[in-house]
Design a protein around this motif. Structure first.
Motif, PDB file in Angstrom:
ATOM      1  N   THR A  13       6.738   8.360 -12.893  1.00 43.38           N
ATOM      2  CA  THR A  13       5.969   7.446 -12.048  1.00 43.38           C
ATOM      3  C   THR A  13       5.275   8.232 -10.951  1.00 43.38           C
ATOM      4  O   THR A  13       5.899   9.074 -10.287  1.00 43.38           O
ATOM      5  N   ASP A  16       1.716   6.625  -6.391  1.00 40.69           N
ATOM      6  CA  ASP A  16       0.977   5.367  -6.196  1.00 40.69           C
ATOM      7  C   ASP A  16       1.578   4.221  -7.014  1.00 40.69           C
ATOM      8  O   ASP A  16       1.034   3.125  -7.063  1.00 40.69           O
ATOM      9  N   GLY A  17       2.714   4.492  -7.679  1.00 38.68           N
ATOM     10  CA  GLY A  17       3.425   3.453  -8.414  1.00 38.68           C
ATOM     11  C   GLY A  17       3.023   3.294  -9.868  1.00 38.68           C
ATOM     12  O   GLY A  17       3.595   2.476 -10.590  1.00 38.68           O
TER      13      GLY A  17
END
Length: 246
Positions: A13, A16-17
């Protein structure tokens, strides 16, 4: 002699997600080896990118074909590729954030010597690895094939750790020779060790055997050039050998 290799997908991941899925290939080895991230063309993390990762593994390097769009999205259509690529330009930090996540994921694998890292990028992926290098990432070498050279921000003296090799087609209508000249000026101003090789008669996409098919399907100016591909790969492996060792 080509080495025996192993492959796997790795989920990771970005900061920034974004959920990303990389494709990892490494030689069967009892000791950690140098690692290389492979940044894709604007089509996404497709079979071509994975093929390049496997080739690197057969040459003795651990390689991670990184995902820049999330969920390993791929396309063969220019409008979709352009849309996804432009989304990564909306926030100027996105490219480096996602590429950094890929590099950190590669470095964390038990097969990888985290002190010996490099990055290779194709087309859009060329911009990805150059911006990663400009950010000060711990890279020893960076290679671009028909890469986008325009920086997010010009390289600063003392920040780039990598030696940079740019492989460019003389007839590339997407990245001009003026762009190449500006890139050289940027490198010289920042005192970065670099080399630019220009292949006569080669177009954008010269390293990809599917370039002509994609050009015809999408009405874009791409072209495969076997001689430029082979010369480019030879130059890439020479730099990796010099900077990372066998």
């Amino acid at each position: 002699m080509a080495l025996t290799i192993k492959t796997r997908e790795i989920q990771y991941t970005a900061a920034d997600g974004t959920p990303l899925i990389g494709y990892f290939a490494a030689p069967e080895s009892t000791t950690p080896v140098a690692g290389v991230i492979v940044a894709p063309e604007w089509w996404g993390r497709n079979e071509y990118t994975e093929q390049r990762a496997r080739e690197l593994a057969k040459h003795g390097y651990a390689a991670l074909a990184i995902d820049m769009y999330g969920d390993k999205k791929v396309t063969t259509a220019v409008p979709q590729a352009s849309e996804w690529m432009m989304q990564t330009f909306e926030d100027p930090e996105t490219i480096v954030t996602r590429a950094s996540a890929g590099l950190a994921t590669l470095a964390a694998q038990e097969e990888v010597n985290a002190d010996k890292l490099a990055a290779v990028g194709f087309c859009y992926g060329g911009k990805v690895v150059l911006d990663l290098a400009r950010s000060g990432a711990p890279l020893q070498a960076v290679v671009t094939f028909h890469g986008t050279l325009t920086p997010k921000a010009p390289a600063q003296p003392g920040k780039v750790k990598a030696e940079i090799l740019v492989l460019h087609g003389e007839l590339d209508s997407m990245v001009s020779l003026d762009d190449v000249a500006h890139f050289k000026q940027e490198m010289q101003a920042a005192q970065i060790e670099h080399e630019v090789i220009i292949f006569k008669g080669a177009k954008h996409g010269f390293s990809n055997p599917l370039a002509d098919e994609r050009a015809k399907a999408n009405g874009v100016d791409l072209g495969y050039n076997a001689a430029a591909e082979q010369q480019g790969l030879s130059a890439m492996y020479e730099l990796l050998k010099t900077r990372l060792g066998e």
